[in-house]
Design an enzyme around this catalytic site. Structure first.
Site, PDB file in Angstrom:
ATOM      1  N   LEU A 117       2.859   6.068  -5.171  1.00 44.32           N
ATOM      2  CA  LEU A 117       4.036   6.613  -5.865  1.00 44.32           C
ATOM      3  C   LEU A 117       3.669   7.838  -6.704  1.00 44.32           C
ATOM      4  O   LEU A 117       4.524   8.456  -7.324  1.00 44.32           O
ATOM      5  CB  LEU A 117       4.706   5.542  -6.729  1.00 44.32           C
ATOM      6  CG  LEU A 117       5.370   4.382  -5.968  1.00 44.32           C
ATOM      7  CD1 LEU A 117       6.094   3.449  -6.940  1.00 44.32           C
ATOM      8  CD2 LEU A 117       6.351   4.876  -4.908  1.00 44.32           C
ATOM      9  N   ARG A 118       2.366   8.170  -6.716  1.00 45.91           N
ATOM     10  CA  ARG A 118       1.869   9.424  -7.312  1.00 45.91           C
ATOM     11  C   ARG A 118       2.065   9.539  -8.819  1.00 45.91           C
ATOM     12  O   ARG A 118       1.980  10.646  -9.363  1.00 45.91           O
ATOM     13  CB  ARG A 118       2.537  10.648  -6.643  1.00 45.91           C
ATOM     14  CG  ARG A 118       2.385  10.714  -5.140  1.00 45.91           C
ATOM     15  CD  ARG A 118       0.966  10.867  -4.733  1.00 45.91           C
ATOM     16  NE  ARG A 118       0.850  11.160  -3.300  1.00 45.91           N
ATOM     17  CZ  ARG A 118      -0.270  10.930  -2.607  1.00 45.91           C
ATOM     18  NH1 ARG A 118      -1.332  10.412  -3.204  1.00 45.91           N
ATOM     19  NH2 ARG A 118      -0.326  11.218  -1.330  1.00 45.91           N
ATOM     20  N   HIS A 122      -5.588  -0.417   5.524  1.00 45.33           N
ATOM     21  CA  HIS A 122      -5.302   0.331   6.766  1.00 45.33           C
ATOM     22  C   HIS A 122      -6.407   0.268   7.821  1.00 45.33           C
ATOM     23  O   HIS A 122      -7.034   1.262   8.157  1.00 45.33           O
ATOM     24  CB  HIS A 122      -4.966   1.792   6.472  1.00 45.33           C
ATOM     25  CG  HIS A 122      -5.773   2.430   5.367  1.00 45.33           C
ATOM     26  ND1 HIS A 122      -7.132   2.381   5.321  1.00 45.33           N
ATOM     27  CD2 HIS A 122      -5.377   3.135   4.264  1.00 45.33           C
ATOM     28  CE1 HIS A 122      -7.543   3.015   4.238  1.00 45.33           C
ATOM     29  NE2 HIS A 122      -6.501   3.484   3.579  1.00 45.33           N
ATOM     30  N   HIS A 179       0.843  -1.204   0.000  1.00 43.00           N
ATOM     31  CA  HIS A 179       0.000   0.000   0.000  1.00 43.00           C
ATOM     32  C   HIS A 179       0.873   1.248   0.000  1.00 43.00           C
ATOM     33  O   HIS A 179       1.268   1.757   1.041  1.00 43.00           O
ATOM     34  CB  HIS A 179      -0.941   0.002   1.203  1.00 43.00           C
ATOM     35  CG  HIS A 179      -1.993   1.068   1.120  1.00 43.00           C
ATOM     36  ND1 HIS A 179      -3.266   0.902   1.602  1.00 43.00           N
ATOM     37  CD2 HIS A 179      -1.972   2.315   0.591  1.00 43.00           C
ATOM     38  CE1 HIS A 179      -3.965   2.000   1.384  1.00 43.00           C
ATOM     39  NE2 HIS A 179      -3.191   2.888   0.782  1.00 43.00           N
ATOM     40  N   ASN A 186      -4.859   6.179  -7.286  1.00 42.36           N
ATOM     41  CA  ASN A 186      -5.508   7.498  -7.176  1.00 42.36           C
ATOM     42  C   ASN A 186      -4.560   8.587  -7.666  1.00 42.36           C
ATOM     43  O   ASN A 186      -4.110   9.435  -6.925  1.00 42.36           O
ATOM     44  CB  ASN A 186      -5.968   7.770  -5.736  1.00 42.36           C
ATOM     45  CG  ASN A 186      -4.846   7.740  -4.736  1.00 42.36           C
ATOM     46  OD1 ASN A 186      -3.837   7.078  -4.943  1.00 42.36           O
ATOM     47  ND2 ASN A 186      -5.007   8.471  -3.646  1.00 42.36           N
ATOM     48  N   ASP A 204       1.065   2.852   3.711  1.00 41.53           N
ATOM     49  CA  ASP A 204       0.218   3.883   3.103  1.00 41.53           C
ATOM     50  C   ASP A 204       1.086   5.126   2.840  1.00 41.53           C
ATOM     51  O   ASP A 204       0.641   6.263   3.063  1.00 41.53           O
ATOM     52  CB  ASP A 204      -0.995   4.222   3.974  1.00 41.53           C
ATOM     53  CG  ASP A 204      -2.067   4.971   3.181  1.00 41.53           C
ATOM     54  OD1 ASP A 204      -1.882   5.192   1.964  1.00 41.53           O
ATOM     55  OD2 ASP A 204      -3.088   5.358   3.793  1.00 41.53           O
ATOM     56  N   HIS A 225       3.413  14.231  -0.014  1.00 43.91           N
ATOM     57  CA  HIS A 225       2.834  15.492  -0.489  1.00 43.91           C
ATOM     58  C   HIS A 225       3.945  16.524  -0.560  1.00 43.91           C
ATOM     59  O   HIS A 225       4.987  16.378   0.085  1.00 43.91           O
ATOM     60  CB  HIS A 225       1.754  15.991   0.470  1.00 43.91           C
ATOM     61  CG  HIS A 225       0.528  15.133   0.500  1.00 43.91           C
ATOM     62  ND1 HIS A 225      -0.357  15.081  -0.538  1.00 43.91           N
ATOM     63  CD2 HIS A 225       0.061  14.273   1.434  1.00 43.91           C
ATOM     64  CE1 HIS A 225      -1.334  14.229  -0.246  1.00 43.91           C
ATOM     65  NE2 HIS A 225      -1.092  13.717   0.948  1.00 43.91           N
TER      66      HIS A 225
HETATM   67 ZN   LIG Z   1      -6.759   4.792   2.035  1.00 46.63          ZN
HETATM   68 ZN   LIG Z   2      -3.649   4.877   0.654  1.00 48.42          ZN
END
Ligand SMILES: [Zn+2]
Ligand SMILES: [Zn+2]
Lengths: 429, 314
Positions: free
Chosen positions: A64-65, A233, A61, A95, A306, A310
Site C-alpha cells: 500500500l506504499r 510469491h 501480500h 518496504n 503482490d 508505481h
Molecule cells: Zn517480493
Molecule cells: Zn511484494
C-alpha cells in the site's frame, strides 16, 4: 443494523460447506447461517440468488506504499482498489519510506488506516531495521501493536545466521516470517527470467536456481528451528517441489503464488513492456505449470497479488530502468475465475480457500470463516459476468498491469466488511 | 513484391528471408555508388534522418551519417544530454521532441535492451536500431551477411562460427537470427561463462572448444571481448582468453582453406584476434566498413521510400 444475504450459494471451506443458504448479519457480526431466514425490513435484504457467497477474500501480500510513497498509492486508494476487486482484508508490506520497523511507525500507520481504509488492513513489520538484513527490527514492540507477520519483502534475507535468529525471535510472538526468496548474487543485474527468451532478447536473467537455493535454505532453517516460514510469491518448479517435500516431513512451511505466475510465461516479455516486469520474474511454462500443480495439490496455500503500484512515469521507461511490480487487487478474482476456475483446473472450494480461509489461518486471523459470531466479512462473486479489464478505471493509483484489456469471465459482485457493503457492482461505496 | 516501406528495423529476429535478400540486393547497388567518384545521390532528397546515440559509437554513427548523406537526406546528429538514468528528460519526451522536428527516420543506439521497441510505441517515424544493449544490432548483422555473400557467393549451407562473448553481444544475436533465416549452419564458441544455457534453442550448435568448433568452417565471425569481463568470473585473464579462444594464423588451418574472417570492430588485437590474421588474405575486416555504409544506405532507402529495387542513376 441488520442485513440478510439471501439465497446465495455459500462456499465456506472451513466447514467444507457448499450449499444455497441465507446469512443473517446483525451489528457487523454473522448472527445466523441457515435456510428461510427473514429480516425485519425488506430493505435489509440482499438477493444473492445466482451468486456465490464466500468468506471475505484476503490478500496477504500487498504494497500500500504507506508511509512515504503516496505518489504510488495511499491507504485510501489501495483499499478502494481492494474493495473494488472484492478483497475485504489486505496485509501491507513494510518496504516503505521509512521502513515499517518500529512500533511508532506501526502506530502512525494504524491511525491512517482507521481514518482512510475501506477494507481491513493488517500490517507486516520488517524483519530487520531498515530492511538492511543486519539488525533485528523492534519485533516485540511491533507485535504488541498488532503486526501480523514480519518480512523484508523486496529482497531476500541474505545472511543465514541472521535469518535463523529472526525466525527464532519472531516465534516468541507467534508471528511468521515471510521471505522473498531470490539469492542476491545470482540475480544481480537481471530483470527477467533466465532462459530461452532472455537469451533471445539479450537480457541478463534472474535464474530459477536463485529462488531454489533461497527457498531450500529457508526450509532447512525452519526445520532446524521448528519455527514457521512463509515463502512469498513462489515461482519455480524446484521451489514448489521443495515445499512439497518439506510439508511431508512436517516442516512448518507455507507458500503463496500470484495469479500472474499462474497465468503468464516469459514469452510475454518479448515486447519489452514494463507491465510484465516483476520480481521474482514471470517464468517459462515448466515453472508456471509447476506452480499450477502445486496449487492444485495443496502444496501452495495461498493466492496473493503482490499488488505493487508505481507511478505512471516510473513504469514508462525502458524495461531495465522501470521499477518491478504492478497492481493486482482489481484483477485477481477475475483472473483466477477465468484462468483457473472456468478452465476446470481448480474448484470453487479451492479458490475460496486459497484466497481467504487458508490465508487467515497462515496469519492467525479470526477470519475466512462464515459462522455465527464471526465478523461479517463477505465476498460475493458473479461467476459468469464477462468484463474487460480497463486499467484507466482502476481505483488504484497504479495503472500498470499485464491483465490490461484482457476479457475475464467472473467478477466480485459485492464486498461486505463488518456487515456493511463496501462495494456493489464494481462501485466502491 | 517485397516492400519494407514504413517498417522499422528493430532487429533481425523474425525478419523474413525475402526482406533480407531485398536489402542485400539493393546494398550491392549502393556499394557501386560508394565506390564511384560521384557518391552523391538525391534518392532521399527532402527527407531527414536523425541519429540519436545515447552511447558513443564513432563507427556506427559515422557509417549511418555517411549513408544518409550519400542518399541526399538531411542528417541531424542529436546527442541526448542525459539519459533517463541521469535524471534528464525522459526517453519518451526526448523522442517526442525529435519527432516534432519532422524526421522520417530515427537511427538509435541505446544501452537498454528493447529501447527501439519502446520508441516505436511512443512515436511515428521509422526506427532503425543501431544497437540496443546486448539485444540486437541488425545493420551489423546485415553487413556481415553482405560481406559473406560477396566473398562466398552465397550464405545458404555455409558453416559460420561466431567466437566470443555471445551473452553480451548484440552483434552475435543479429548474426544468429539473420544467418539462420538465410539457411546458414551457425555455431557458437567461447567460454562457457559467456554462453548461457539453452542457447541451442536458437537453432545453433554450441562449443567450448575452438578447434572442434572451427572444423570445416567457411566463416569465422570474431566478436570483441570486453576487457571488463576478465577476472570477474567470466574468464581469468585476457591472456588466458587469447590462449583458449584467440583467432591466430596457425589456428585458421583448423577451418576450411578459404575461410573468411570477420570482425565487427573495434578490435582488441592480441586478445580475440591476432594482428597476422587481421591483415591476412582471409580477412575482410576493412571491406566490412565500406559494406556497412552500403547496407545502411539500402536500409534507409528501402524503409523510407519503399519499392523492391533502386535506380541509382537518380
Ligand atoms: Zn517480493
Ligand atoms: Zn511484494
Amino acid at each position: 443494523m441488520t442485513l440478510l444475504v439471501k439465497g446465495g450459494r455459500v462456499i465456506n471451506p472451513a466447514m467444507q460447506q457448499d450449499e444455497i443458504c441465507d446469512i443473517l448479519i446483525e451489528n457487523g457480526k454473522i448472527k445466523e447461517v441457515g435456510v428461510n431466514l427473514t429480516a425485519d425490513n425488506a430493505e435489509d435484504v440482499f438477493d444473492a440468488s445466482g451468486l456465490v457467497v464466500a468468506p471475505g477474500f484476503i490478500d496477504m501480500h500487498v504494497h500500500l506504499r504507506q508511509p512515504g510513497q503516496s505518489g504510488k498509492e495511499t491507504i485510501e486508494t489501495g483499499t478502494k482498489a481492494a474493495a473494488a476487486g472484492g478483497i475485504t482484508r489486505v496485509a501491507t508490506m513494510p518496504n516503505t519510506k521509512p521502513v515499517i520497523d518500529s512500533a511508532i511507525i506501526v502506530d502512525g500507520l494504524k491511525y491512517k488506516i482507521e481514518r482512510e481504509a475501506k477494507v481491513k488492513v493488517e500490517i507486516i513489520g520488517a524483519i530487520s531495521k531498515g530492511q538492511k538484513g543486519q539488525e533485528l527490527s523492534a519485533m516485540g514492540a511491533m507485535a504488541k501493536e498488532g503486526v501480523v507477520a514480519f518480512s523484508d519483502d523486496g529482497h531476500y534475507v541474505e545472511n543465514s545466521d541472521f535469518m535463523r535468529k529472526a525466525m527464532e525471535y519472531a516465534s516468541m510472538f507467534h508471528k511468521i516470517i515471510i521471505d522473498h526468496c531470490e539469492d542476491d548474487n545470482l540475480i544481480e543485474g537481471g530483470n527477467m527470467h533466465e532462459g530461452v527468451v532472455s537469451n533471445e532478447l539479450g537480457m541478463k536473467g534472474r535464474p530459477a536456481v536463485a529462488e531454489d537455493i533461497a527457498v531450500a535454505r529457508d526450509i532447512f532453517l525452519a526445520e532446524a528451528t521448528g519455527t514457521p516460514v512463509h515463502i512469498a510469491h513462489i515461482s519455480t518448479k524446484n521451489a514448489v517441489d521443495l515445499v512439497r517435500q518439506a510439508k511431508k516431513r512436517g516442516v512448518k512451511v507455507t507458500a503463496e503464488v500470484t495469479p500472474q505466475h499462474l497465468i503468464f510465461t516469459d514469452e510475454a516479455l518479448r515486447t519489452f513492456e514494463t507491465r510484465y516486469k516483476m520480481n521474482p520474474p514471470i517464468r517459462s511454462d515448466i515453472h508456471r505449470d509447476a506452480c499450477v500443480e502445486g496449487l492444485v495439490d495443496g502444496t501452495i496455500d495461498a493466492v496473493v497479488t503482490d499488488h505493487a503500484p508505481h507511478e505512471w512515469e516510473e513504469k514508462d521507461q525502458e524495461f531495465n530502468l522501470a521499477p518491478s511490480g504492478f497492481v493486482g487487487l482489481e484483477t485477481s478474482v477475475g483472473a483466477m475465475l477465468t484462468h483457473l476456475y472456468h478452465t476446470g483446473i481448480i474448484d470453487l472450494m479451492t479458490m475460496v480457500n486459497v484466497m481467504s480461509t487458508a490465508q487467515a489461518k497462515i496469519l492467525g486471523l479470526d477470519a475466512g470463516v462464515i459462522a455465527p459470531g464471526k465478523d461479517a466479512d463477505l465476498t460475493i462473486l458473479d461467476l459468469d459476468k464477462e468484463w474487460t479489464v480497463d486499467s484507466s478505471k482502476f481505483y488504484s493509483k497504479g495503472k500498470s498491469t499485464p491483465f490490461d484489456e484482457m476479457i475475464f469471465k467472473g467478477k466480485a459482485a459485492a464486498a461486505i466488511v463488518n456487515g456493511k457493503f463496501v462495494m456493489k457492482n464494481g462501485e466502491v461505496l | 513484391m517485397v516492400n519494407i516501406q514504413g517498417k522499422s528495423l528493430l532487429g533481425l529476429q523474425g525478419v523474413p528471408r525475402e526482406e533480407i535478400e531485398l536489402i542485400l540486393r539493393v546494398a550491392k547497388k549502393m556499394k557501386a555508388v560508394v565506390k564511384s567518384d560521384n557518391k552523391k545521390l538525391s534518392l532521399l532528397k527532402g527527407k531527414s534522418v536523425v541519429n540519436m546515440f545515447w552511447e558513443p559509437s564513432t563507427r556506427t554513427r559515422g557509417s549511418f551519417e555517411m549513408a544518409a548523406k550519400y542518399l541526399g537526406a538531411d542528417v541531424i546528429n542529436f546527442t541526448p544530454r542525459g539519459s533517463s538514468i541521469q535524471k534528464g528528460e525522459s526517453f519518451r519526451d526526448t523522442l517526442l521532441t525529435v519527432t516534432a522536428m519532422g524526421v522520417d527516420a530515427i537511427v538509435m543506439r541505446q544501452k537498454q535492451e528493447g529501447s527501439p521497441s519502446f520508441a516505436q510505441r511512443c512515436v511515428d517515424p521509422i526506427i532503425i536500431n543501431a544497437g540496443d544493449g546486448a539485444h540486437e544490432h541488425p545493420t551489423q548483422g546485415l553487413l556481415d551477411m553482405f560481406t559473406i555473400q560477396e566473398v562466398k557467393g552465397r550464405i545458404e549451407g555455409l558453416k559460420v562460427v561466431i567466437v566470443g562473448d555471445i551473452d553480451h553481444g548484440r552483434v552475435a544475436r543479429s548474426n544468429i537470427y539473420g544467418l539462420k533465416t538465410m539457411g546458414a549452419d551457425v555455431h557458437l564458441v567461447g567460454p562457457r561463462t559467456l554462453l548461457q544455457p539453452e542457447l541451442e534453442a536458437m537453432g545453433v550448435t554450441v562449443h567450448y572448444d575452438l578447434k572442434e568448433a572451427l572444423k570445416d568452417a567457411d566463416v569465422i565471425n570474431v566478436l570483441r571481448i570486453q576487457k571488463e569481463r576478465q577476472g570477474i568470473g567470466f574468464f581469468p585473464s585476457a591472456g588466458e582468453y587469447n590462449s583458449l579462444f584467440g583467432i591466430k594464423k596457425d589456428r585458421l588451418k583448423w577451418a576450411k582453406d578459404d575461410v573468411l574472417v570477420l570482425h565487427p570492430g573495434p578490435m582488441n588485437r592480441g586478445i580475440e584476434i591476432d594482428s597476422d590474421v587481421c591483415y591476412s588474405e582471409h580477412s575482410s575486416i576493412q571491406e566490412q566498413v565500406m559494406n556497412g555504409v552500403s547496407v545502411r544506405m539500402a536500409v534507409l532507402y528501402l524503409t523510407i521510400m519503399g519499392g523492391d529495387d533502386v535506380d541509382i542513376t537518380r
